[in-house]
Scaffold this active site. Structure first.
Site, PDB file in Angstrom:
ATOM      1  N   GLY A 239      -7.422  -3.526 -48.124  1.00  0.00           N
ATOM      2  CA  GLY A 239      -7.801  -4.942 -48.226  1.00  0.00           C
ATOM      3  C   GLY A 239      -9.096  -5.283 -47.501  1.00  0.00           C
ATOM      4  O   GLY A 239      -9.513  -6.445 -47.474  1.00  0.00           O
TER       5      GLY A 239
ATOM      6  N   SER B 190     -13.092  -1.322 -52.478  1.00  0.00           N
ATOM      7  CA  SER B 190     -13.220  -1.288 -53.941  1.00  0.00           C
ATOM      8  C   SER B 190     -14.114  -2.420 -54.436  1.00  0.00           C
ATOM      9  O   SER B 190     -14.962  -2.211 -55.315  1.00  0.00           O
ATOM     10  CB  SER B 190     -11.849  -1.444 -54.616  1.00  0.00           C
TER      11      SER B 190
ATOM     12  N   SER C 177      -9.195   6.689 -46.247  1.00  0.00           N
ATOM     13  CA  SER C 177      -9.603   7.879 -45.464  1.00  0.00           C
ATOM     14  C   SER C 177      -9.610   7.579 -43.963  1.00  0.00           C
ATOM     15  O   SER C 177     -10.667   7.516 -43.343  1.00  0.00           O
ATOM     16  CB  SER C 177     -10.942   8.433 -45.946  1.00  0.00           C
TER      17      SER C 177
END
Ligand code: ADP
Length: 223
Positions: free
Chosen positions: A50, A54, A121
């Site tokens: 969040g 992306s 990651s």
């Protein structure tokens, strides 16, 4: 001439069997890069769920694409549906997940593209491993720096709510650690800033690093 990343992998690990013979490409890495008009690299977005990885990666991708750059976004959820569909969330699987993404990124860089990866990651060691796979100057860690409280209030996929109820275990930031980059190549703070502003900051950083040039604006107005 420098070896392409693909040739480096071939030398180091792919030729596990003496029966496997490396096939040299007819088109060289340098020739592929020359055809693109920009330098290839990996933009390795890292941050909490969040945080905006992306969203910002896609906004940067759209800006680059509109100006003629050759790009591709590797997104966590999408990769887990396909290439890494056999992997779960155990420690071993998480490491393998990142290892495969690093290898795929290598191929994209060899092909001359700018690849944007959007994965939490959380561990320094995994990000370090991905960096090590790529030639000097082609791996950029992009830290999407958003406080946990802001990520949790956004909760775009409702995952924090589930994690707080104990319905998701080992959720990064809640009951699994996130190791923030100490010296990210590009540092983007998103709280109280628009997606557009954050994406533009990444574009400016790419210009500063010589990955793209202002001449790209010829194609489609100023970048
Ligand atoms: P991640 O990929 O890190 O899990 P997402 O990009 O899926 O995060 O979700 C981030 C959410 O935060 C989206 O709903 C996005 O619209 C919102 N958001 C608000 N401000 C920003 C910003 N400045 N940068 C990125 N995302 C933002």
């Amino acid at each position: 001439m420098n070896k392409s990343p693909y040739e480096v992998i071939a030398d180091e690990d792919v030729i596990a069997s003496s029966d496997v013979v490396w096939h040299k490409h007819a088109v060289s890495h340098a020739e592929r890069v020359d055809a693109k008009g920009h330098r290839p690299c990996v933009l390795w977005f890292t941050g909490l769920s969040g945080s905006g990885k992306s969203t910002i990666a896609n906004a940067v991708d759209a800006l680059l694409h509109a100006h003629g750059a050759h790009t591709y976004v590797l997104d966590g959820d999408n990769v887990r549906h396909g290439l890494n569909g056999d992997l779960g969330f155990s420690d071993i699987d998480r490491v393998e997940n990142i290892r495969r993404i690093g290898e795929v990124s290598n191929l994209f860089v060899d092909a001359g593209l700018i690849v944007l990866t959007a994965f939490i990651s959380p561990f320094q060691s995994d990000r370090h491993q991905a960096r090590e796979k790529l030639p000097e100057g082609t791996f950029f860690e992009v830290f999407i720096d958003t406080p946990l409280s802001v990520c949790e209030s956004r909760d775009p996929k409702g995952l924090y709510k589930k994690a707080r109820k104990g319905e998701i275990k080992h959720f990064t930031g809640i009951d699994s650690a996130y190791e923030a980059p100490e010296l990210p190549d590009i540092h983007i703070k998103t709280a109280n800033r628009s997606v557009e502003t954050c994406a533009r900051d990444v574009i400016s950083a790419l210009m500063d690093k010589g990955i793209i040039s202002t001449s790209m604006e010829k194609n489609n107005g100023a970048l």
